[in-house]
Scaffold this active site. Sequence first.
Site, PDB file in Angstrom:
ATOM      1  N   ALA A 150      39.016  54.550  47.621  1.00 53.94           N
ATOM      2  CA  ALA A 150      39.418  55.711  46.659  1.00 53.94           C
ATOM      3  C   ALA A 150      38.800  55.527  45.335  1.00 53.94           C
ATOM      4  CB  ALA A 150      40.744  56.093  46.685  1.00 53.94           C
ATOM      5  N   GLY A 201      40.078  52.903  51.004  1.00 51.34           N
ATOM      6  CA  GLY A 201      39.986  54.264  51.448  1.00 51.34           C
ATOM      7  C   GLY A 201      38.494  54.440  52.183  1.00 51.34           C
ATOM      8  N   GLU A 243      39.514  53.073  55.748  1.00 48.66           N
ATOM      9  CA  GLU A 243      40.532  53.968  56.150  1.00 48.66           C
ATOM     10  C   GLU A 243      39.654  55.241  56.722  1.00 48.66           C
ATOM     11  OE1 GLU A 243      44.658  53.781  53.834  1.00 48.66           O
ATOM     12  OE2 GLU A 243      42.994  54.017  52.554  1.00 48.66           O
ATOM     13  N   GLU A 299      43.896  47.000  48.515  1.00 47.03           N
ATOM     14  CA  GLU A 299      44.800  47.890  47.837  1.00 47.03           C
ATOM     15  C   GLU A 299      45.748  47.227  46.911  1.00 47.03           C
ATOM     16  OE1 GLU A 299      43.362  50.876  50.347  1.00 47.03           O
ATOM     17  OE2 GLU A 299      43.673  48.777  50.651  1.00 47.03           O
TER      18      GLU A 299
HETATM   19  N1  T1G Z   1      37.017  53.437  42.080  1.00 48.73           N
HETATM   20  C1  T1G Z   1      36.247  53.805  40.923  1.00 48.73           C
HETATM   21  N2  T1G Z   1      35.333  52.675  40.329  1.00 48.73           N
HETATM   22  C2  T1G Z   1      34.960  51.690  41.148  1.00 48.73           C
HETATM   23  C3  T1G Z   1      35.635  51.352  42.232  1.00 48.73           C
HETATM   24  C4  T1G Z   1      36.553  52.409  42.858  1.00 48.73           C
HETATM   25  N3  T1G Z   1      37.122  52.190  43.943  1.00 48.73           N
HETATM   26  N4  T1G Z   1      35.110  49.976  42.601  1.00 48.73           N
HETATM   27  C5  T1G Z   1      34.177  50.036  41.779  1.00 48.73           C
HETATM   28  N5  T1G Z   1      34.140  50.711  40.763  1.00 48.73           N
HETATM   29  C6  T1G Z   1      33.219  50.587  39.579  1.00 48.73           C
HETATM   30  C7  T1G Z   1      33.303  49.510  38.806  1.00 48.73           C
HETATM   31  O1  T1G Z   1      34.449  49.790  37.808  1.00 48.73           O
HETATM   32  C8  T1G Z   1      32.131  49.285  38.144  1.00 48.73           C
HETATM   33  O2  T1G Z   1      32.158  50.059  37.180  1.00 48.73           O
HETATM   34  C9  T1G Z   1      31.144  49.540  39.284  1.00 48.73           C
HETATM   35  O3  T1G Z   1      31.822  50.449  40.053  1.00 48.73           O
HETATM   36  C10 T1G Z   1      30.499  48.367  39.934  1.00 48.73           C
HETATM   37  O4  T1G Z   1      31.674  47.600  40.393  1.00 48.73           O
HETATM   38  C11 T1G Z   1      43.668  55.563  49.436  1.00 48.73           C
HETATM   39  C12 T1G Z   1      44.472  53.585  47.416  1.00 48.73           C
HETATM   40  C13 T1G Z   1      33.032  47.025  45.536  1.00 48.73           C
HETATM   41  C14 T1G Z   1      33.445  44.757  45.747  1.00 48.73           C
HETATM   42  O5  T1G Z   1      40.043  47.759  45.387  1.00 48.73           O
HETATM   43  O6  T1G Z   1      36.170  45.470  44.633  1.00 48.73           O
HETATM   44  O7  T1G Z   1      41.044  53.064  48.306  1.00 48.73           O
HETATM   45  O8  T1G Z   1      31.965  48.812  35.035  1.00 48.73           O
HETATM   46  O9  T1G Z   1      31.347  45.663  38.965  1.00 48.73           O
HETATM   47  O10 T1G Z   1      30.798  43.191  41.616  1.00 48.73           O
HETATM   48  O11 T1G Z   1      44.159  53.450  50.280  1.00 48.73           O
HETATM   49  O12 T1G Z   1      33.678  46.903  42.883  1.00 48.73           O
HETATM   50  O13 T1G Z   1      29.910  49.628  36.047  1.00 48.73           O
HETATM   51  O14 T1G Z   1      31.473  51.062  34.946  1.00 48.73           O
HETATM   52  O15 T1G Z   1      33.004  45.649  40.695  1.00 48.73           O
HETATM   53  O16 T1G Z   1      29.158  44.460  43.122  1.00 48.73           O
HETATM   54  C15 T1G Z   1      40.359  50.170  47.075  1.00 48.73           C
HETATM   55  C16 T1G Z   1      37.039  47.920  44.435  1.00 48.73           C
HETATM   56  C17 T1G Z   1      40.744  51.212  46.151  1.00 48.73           C
HETATM   57  C18 T1G Z   1      37.756  48.104  45.900  1.00 48.73           C
HETATM   58  C19 T1G Z   1      31.672  45.756  44.216  1.00 48.73           C
HETATM   59  N6  T1G Z   1      39.271  49.655  46.705  1.00 48.73           N
HETATM   60  N7  T1G Z   1      36.130  47.652  44.104  1.00 48.73           N
HETATM   61  O17 T1G Z   1      31.771  44.553  43.389  1.00 48.73           O
HETATM   62  O18 T1G Z   1      30.382  45.702  41.301  1.00 48.73           O
HETATM   63  S1  T1G Z   1      42.336  52.080  46.207  1.00 48.73           S
HETATM   64  C20 T1G Z   1      38.944  48.550  45.959  1.00 48.73           C
HETATM   65  C21 T1G Z   1      35.387  46.358  44.172  1.00 48.73           C
HETATM   66  C22 T1G Z   1      41.968  52.835  47.756  1.00 48.73           C
HETATM   67  C23 T1G Z   1      43.417  54.243  49.450  1.00 48.73           C
HETATM   68  C24 T1G Z   1      43.310  53.312  48.332  1.00 48.73           C
HETATM   69  C25 T1G Z   1      34.097  45.900  43.784  1.00 48.73           C
HETATM   70  C26 T1G Z   1      33.350  45.922  44.993  1.00 48.73           C
HETATM   71  P1  T1G Z   1      31.207  49.905  35.781  1.00 48.73           P
HETATM   72  P2  T1G Z   1      31.650  46.173  40.305  1.00 48.73           P
HETATM   73  P3  T1G Z   1      30.625  44.504  42.412  1.00 48.73           P
END
Ligand code: T1G
Length: 686
Positions: A63, A102, A105, A125
């Site tokens: 998400a 998400g 999911e 999450e």
């Molecule tokens: N939402 C918004 N921005 C995101 C994002 C996300 N989920 N994931 C990454 N970004 C932005 C990040 O801030 C950065 O921005 C750019 O993308 C590159 O990321 C309903 C509740 C995928 C392994 O927890 O672990 O789903 O700094 O530098 O090292 O159940 O990003 O360039 O402006 O980290 O190559 C669950 C989070 C969400 C995964 C890539 N998902 N992301 O790593 O790049 S909650 C996560 C990561 C959810 C549902 C629920 C990593 C990555 P900027 P990066 P990277």
Amino acid sequence: MSSSVSVANENGIAVVTIDNPPVNALSFHVRKPLYEALAALRDDPAASAIVIACAGRTFVAGADITEFGKPLQHPELRAIIALLETLPKPTVAAIHGTALGGGLELALGCHFRVADRSAKLGLPEVKLGLLPGGGGTVRLPRLVGAAKALGMIVSGAPVSADDAKAAGFVDAVFDGDLLAQAIRFANEMVAQGGPFVPVRDRNDRLAATDLAAFDALAAELARKARGLEAPLACAEAVRNAITLPFDEALAAERQLFLKLVSGDQSRAQRHLFFAEREAAKLPGKDLQRRRIERIGVIGAGTMGGGIAMAFANGGLPVTLLETSEEALRRGLATIDKNYAVSVSRGSLTDEAKQKRVGLFKGSTDYADLADCDLIIEAVFEDMAVKKEVFGKLDAIARPGAILATNTSYLDVDAIAASTSRPGDVLGMHFFSPANVMKLLEIVRAEKTAPDALATVADLARRIGKVAVVVGVCRGFVGNRMLSARGAENEFLLLEGATPHEVDKAFTDFGWPMGPFQMGDLAGLDIGWRNRKARGLTALIADTLCEQGHFGQKTGRGWYRYESGSREPVADPEVEALIRAKAEELGITQRDISADEVIERTLYPLVNEGAKILEEGIAARASDIDVVWVNGYGFPIGKGGPMFWAGLEGGAKIVERLEHWHGWTGRAIFEPAPALRRFAETGAWES
Ligand code: T1G
């Protein structure tokens, strides 16, 4: 269709492509057109199956975290998945890069999941203080069983595509052109014919759950939560999946999610998610980086050996230099032993060990560092020794090589000035054990060249470190604030607290351990030597050290340790020593509350952080949070000292600091101007 979602028909197979760089987060501007596309494909006779794929470097990484805490815009993810599960034709998720949160999911909403072999899949999450809110806690257990799902969801750790297939939530793993093979797979499913059973209706694996075993596992995981709410909520949600009908469990998941997402802990952990990424952003991001292919490390002791391992673990060849063959042999033997321990624990294969050990070249000749692109010195913390080493490096290192010192407090400007190339000099302050601890303070000296800084910051990411750029001052950000946090420790004891009471206030706050137990673990003799070198004293700690009590390694320190045990036991002789010193100083002992301990230790910590911001030693308050969470165990559920100050209330902190300043007259309690401004505005300046 919108720019974020497109649909193409590949000979009867509809390919829905999500394109929302950088990580295809399920932002509202993706969800809406995605929902509309799927709804349109439901009755589209030209589409006998649907493949959901993503453009760019990854499948959906979750998400959109930036949308949390804002009014929810519909359709939400759960509505898209509910629609997916009702489609009368097979749906296939084609996964490359990462399918996280998400994103996984969404894929669990499809009948089938196929993945590129290099893909990673998980529900992280919990690392954001949340739980999967799009049905992951109810659907994943149906495919992999409750115990496996619990493990994945409470740890938040992703698994490989092959492991996901073995676990039962990926149907096929491909090498090469994923989309083509996903389309072929979809055609095979069409040819095979239905019924196509949505995951929500697959109950066999859940039905076989041993609930008692599940509860025991959940209890074990809960014990490790240390005050974090999300791991407990994850366990509760997965248990609901076992005991409740699908829709009831899904509704319960939603309630748990809504409670967590609006809570302070998740806000703190989401703050840290973005803070770590902000910390990595340096001015001059388009600067040409220097080539880094070979690393040199001077000193094969505990720090040097750990630093060398950190680079070898990142696949970089390392030349390890020592003053004698004997010292070199000892250093390399310790490295080999450390890897052997990892192999014995199963966290490293023997093949990987051989590969890493093969990256080391030992030497006692500085000339062997001439082909290194980055040379890190990890020798004794003495300025004269440091300058001698940098003098030698200046003579042999190739032009453009970066010269780094691992000092944890000495003046990096002075070290740089001892060379003819101060632009190539900076600090790389690793934390022990350097091959394990994630934090790296990159010390920007006055003359450090921006490209050298940017090069090292990128390199830190390459070896899995969380890097924060800090300015030159004694102790940089972490250790400088640590001494402010510890300044009152002995006063608290003299005024009536016991080591156990102080430590309990810290562990109740969420720290892994308190300052006195930490001192015993690290060894009291280290601080003693530092104090003596600087002409400083610590009344009680010095006495313990004079008695030969250095902590765990001598079986006695602030606590007693039964032979071989790491369990601290209160030592009546230490408490008697404290009372005697208090009497000598005419201090009447009294009861000291946990709140007072926190006010006299963590409020000065925040105050010192404010001074560091004022001086520009740290670029952002969130950088300080990243340092403290990754280097000093500050509880992630509180977001770091500067974020926590917002939860605690700037005005309250200022008011209490003024109280203790009036009461003690000690400067650490004098509120810094930046803290006063924070108390007025609620925001830290940067
Ligand atoms: N939402 C918004 N921005 C995101 C994002 C996300 N989920 N994931 C990454 N970004 C932005 C990040 O801030 C950065 O921005 C750019 O993308 C590159 O990321 C309903 C509740 C995928 C392994 O927890 O672990 O789903 O700094 O530098 O090292 O159940 O990003 O360039 O402006 O980290 O190559 C669950 C989070 C969400 C995964 C890539 N998902 N992301 O790593 O790049 S909650 C996560 C990561 C959810 C549902 C629920 C990593 C990555 P900027 P990066 P990277």
